[in-house]
Design an enzyme around this catalytic site. Structure first.
Site, PDB file in Angstrom:
ATOM      1  N   ASP A 200      54.129  36.147  29.525  1.00 62.29           N
ATOM      2  CA  ASP A 200      53.996  36.828  30.127  1.00 62.29           C
ATOM      3  C   ASP A 200      55.008  37.954  30.032  1.00 62.29           C
ATOM      4  OD1 ASP A 200      54.649  37.729  33.201  1.00 62.29           O
ATOM      5  OD2 ASP A 200      55.103  35.521  33.659  1.00 62.29           O
ATOM      6  N   GLY A 226      53.691  39.675  26.370  1.00 63.58           N
ATOM      7  CA  GLY A 226      52.584  40.410  26.524  1.00 63.58           C
ATOM      8  C   GLY A 226      51.942  40.439  27.333  1.00 63.58           C
ATOM      9  N   PHE A 228      48.257  40.311  29.580  1.00 62.08           N
ATOM     10  CA  PHE A 228      46.699  39.258  29.808  1.00 62.08           C
ATOM     11  C   PHE A 228      45.832  40.676  30.082  1.00 62.08           C
ATOM     12  CE2 PHE A 228      48.357  37.076  33.636  1.00 62.08           C
ATOM     13  CZ  PHE A 228      48.226  38.031  34.311  1.00 62.08           C
ATOM     14  N   HIS A 247      43.924  33.891  41.045  1.00 59.20           N
ATOM     15  CA  HIS A 247      44.401  34.572  42.836  1.00 59.20           C
ATOM     16  C   HIS A 247      44.527  35.990  42.570  1.00 59.20           C
ATOM     17  CE1 HIS A 247      48.171  33.043  44.428  1.00 59.20           C
ATOM     18  NE2 HIS A 247      48.266  33.644  43.307  1.00 59.20           N
TER      19      HIS A 247
HETATM   20  C1  LIG Z   1      51.554  34.516  41.116  1.00 58.02           C
HETATM   21  S1  LIG Z   1      52.832  34.699  39.971  1.00 58.02           S
HETATM   22  C2  LIG Z   1      52.367  32.986  38.866  1.00 58.02           C
HETATM   23  C3  LIG Z   1      53.114  32.073  38.342  1.00 58.02           C
HETATM   24  C4  LIG Z   1      53.534  31.047  37.448  1.00 58.02           C
HETATM   25  N1  LIG Z   1      52.212  30.638  37.141  1.00 58.02           N
HETATM   26  C5  LIG Z   1      53.115  30.149  38.937  1.00 58.02           C
HETATM   27  O1  LIG Z   1      52.210  29.450  39.364  1.00 58.02           O
HETATM   28  O2  LIG Z   1      54.504  29.694  39.721  1.00 58.02           O
HETATM   29  C6  LIG Z   1      52.041  35.724  38.501  1.00 58.02           C
HETATM   30  C7  LIG Z   1      52.229  35.546  36.811  1.00 58.02           C
HETATM   31  O3  LIG Z   1      51.515  36.513  36.594  1.00 58.02           O
HETATM   32  C8  LIG Z   1      52.355  37.503  35.560  1.00 58.02           C
HETATM   33  N2  LIG Z   1      51.751  38.332  35.266  1.00 58.02           N
HETATM   34  C9  LIG Z   1      51.655  39.268  36.122  1.00 58.02           C
HETATM   35  N3  LIG Z   1      50.616  40.499  35.147  1.00 58.02           N
HETATM   36  C10 LIG Z   1      50.485  40.450  34.095  1.00 58.02           C
HETATM   37  C11 LIG Z   1      49.749  40.207  32.687  1.00 58.02           C
HETATM   38  N4  LIG Z   1      49.324  41.851  32.947  1.00 58.02           N
HETATM   39  N5  LIG Z   1      50.357  40.007  31.690  1.00 58.02           N
HETATM   40  C12 LIG Z   1      50.656  38.315  31.690  1.00 58.02           C
HETATM   41  N6  LIG Z   1      51.164  38.735  32.299  1.00 58.02           N
HETATM   42  C13 LIG Z   1      50.927  38.838  33.610  1.00 58.02           C
HETATM   43  C14 LIG Z   1      53.000  37.817  36.955  1.00 58.02           C
HETATM   44  O4  LIG Z   1      54.900  37.903  35.740  1.00 58.02           O
HETATM   45  C15 LIG Z   1      53.946  36.379  37.083  1.00 58.02           C
HETATM   46  O5  LIG Z   1      54.871  35.132  36.347  1.00 58.02           O
END
Ligand SMILES: C[S@@+](CC[C@H](N)C(=O)[O-])C[C@H]1O[C@@H](n2cnc3c(N)ncnc32)[C@H](O)[C@@H]1O
Length: 338
Positions: A200, A226, A228, A247
């Site tokens: 994350d 990281g 993504f 989503h």
């Molecule tokens: C909607 S949350 C979902 C969290 C978890 N997977 C869940 O379902 O409970 C989106 C996650 O993506 C991470 N995120 C957002 N942009 C990101 C990026 N560019 N690189 C890595 N992680 C990212 C956020 O920090 C967050 O933890």
């Protein structure tokens, strides 16, 4: 007029925010956490939570009518459901999601009509840049609250995923966009042979590490910082998980993330995408459809999708085999095998 036609249902639907807000306020106040210690009289609760005499009786009795509290005379106690899932001191607490809904979403949804007309987010990133997380994570309290909310929404799905997937055939898993780490923790707890990681954004690291330590899994569950969107490649493991990630983003980014996941997996590796999938006919899963409107409020281009949509994208990216499996409630996983 047709005797069967009755407006009651539509009136109740329009005013259902009354019940929702009374419930969210009760979670905000911590009523269930307090009553987890034992029953309390109305007077005791009114004093503890600073309830005005005008509000105390009706507010607490609404919670009785909503089956969240029981009442004997003027003494209130938690129902089993509330005691299990709404006591902040229990690991089964799901109120993180509700606290976030109360503090952020309730107000943002008041601007839904504007979002419907403009297609623009209505949260902290309103009028701002393309990355909704940068705006939200600028405030450390928001960061923690959001990550806790994700634990609330994903813990039960993680437990269901631990049972519903043949983990004995795999040795490593990385949760891409892991938030606090509810899913890697659930998987590692259920399967001692698994090495689990969470990947994350860097500011998430300390909160993840704390959460994993609370669960006594620091030796087997690690954090990989990281981005993504910017990193050329995702980290590799036998299984990659993406929960409520796709989503958040527009179609091009969804596709790019699926491609990066495919490239990072070994042959025979699996990608598990889990979301509140919209039913393929886009008619029945009200929660999945509303989640997609929530993405309209929260993100510049995100939207939810059906299982068939995701299977189609996975096939284009190269996955040889895909299937949809129910987890629980509105959550389903789409599994792609490389
Ligand atoms: C909607 S949350 C979902 C969290 C978890 N997977 C869940 O379902 O409970 C989106 C996650 O993506 C991470 N995120 C957002 N942009 C990101 C990026 N560019 N690189 C890595 N992680 C990212 C956020 O920090 C967050 O933890």
């Amino acid at each position: 007029m047709d005797q069967e036609l009755n407006p009651q249902g539509i009136l109740e639907l329009g005013l259902s925010f009354w019940a929702s807000k009374a419930f969210l306020s009760s979670v905000e106040l911590g009523i269930y956490t307090s009553l987890a210690a034992g029953p309390k009289s109305r007077a005791e609760l009114a004093t503890e939570f600073g309830l005005h005499p005008r509000s105390a009786v009706d507010f607490l009795d609404v919670l009785v009518a909503l089956s969240l509290l029981d009442r004997e005379g003027d003494v209130y106690s938690n129902t089993v459901l509330a005691d299990t899932f709404l006591d902040r001191n229990k690991p089964s607490y799901v109120g993180g999601m509700l606290e976030m809904a109360n503090a952020r979403l309730f107000g943002f949804w008041n601007n839904l009509t504007e979002a419907l007309k403009t297609g623009e987010p209505q949260n902290e990133s309103k009028g701002g840049g393309p990355d909704p997380f940068a705006a939200m994570y600028a405030d450390p309290e928001n960061l923690r609250r959001f990550l806790k909310a994700m634990t609330g929404i994903s813990t039960a799905s993680g437990t269901a995923m631990a049972e519903a997937f043949p983990w004995k055939d795999y040795t490593s898993v990385i949760d891409i966009g892991c938030a606090e780490g509810a899913v890697p923790v659930a998987l590692a707890k259920a399967h001692p042979h698994l090495t689990a990681s969470g990947y994350d954004l860097p500011p998430v690291g300390p909160v993840f590490t704390e959460f994993v330590a609370e669960h006594g899994l620091s030796d087997r569950v690690t954090f990989q910082p990281g981005n993504f969107l910017e990193d050329a490649a995702l980290p590799s493991a036998d299984v990659l998980v993406m929960g409520h990630i796709l989503h958040d983003w527009p179609f091009e980014t969804k596709f790019e993330l699926l491609q990066k996941a495919y490239e990072a997996l070994p042959d025979g590796g699996a990608l598990i995408v889990y979301e509140a999938l919209i039913d393929d006919d886009r008619r029945t899963n009200v929660f999945g459809l509303l989640m997609s409107l929530n993405m309209l409020i929260e993100t510049p281009g995100g939207f939810d999708f059906t299982g068939a949509d995701c299977q189609g994208w996975m096939s284009i990216v190269g996955f040889s085999e895909t299937r949809v499996q129910h987890l629980l409630g509105p959550d389903y996983m789409v599994i792609g095998i490389k």
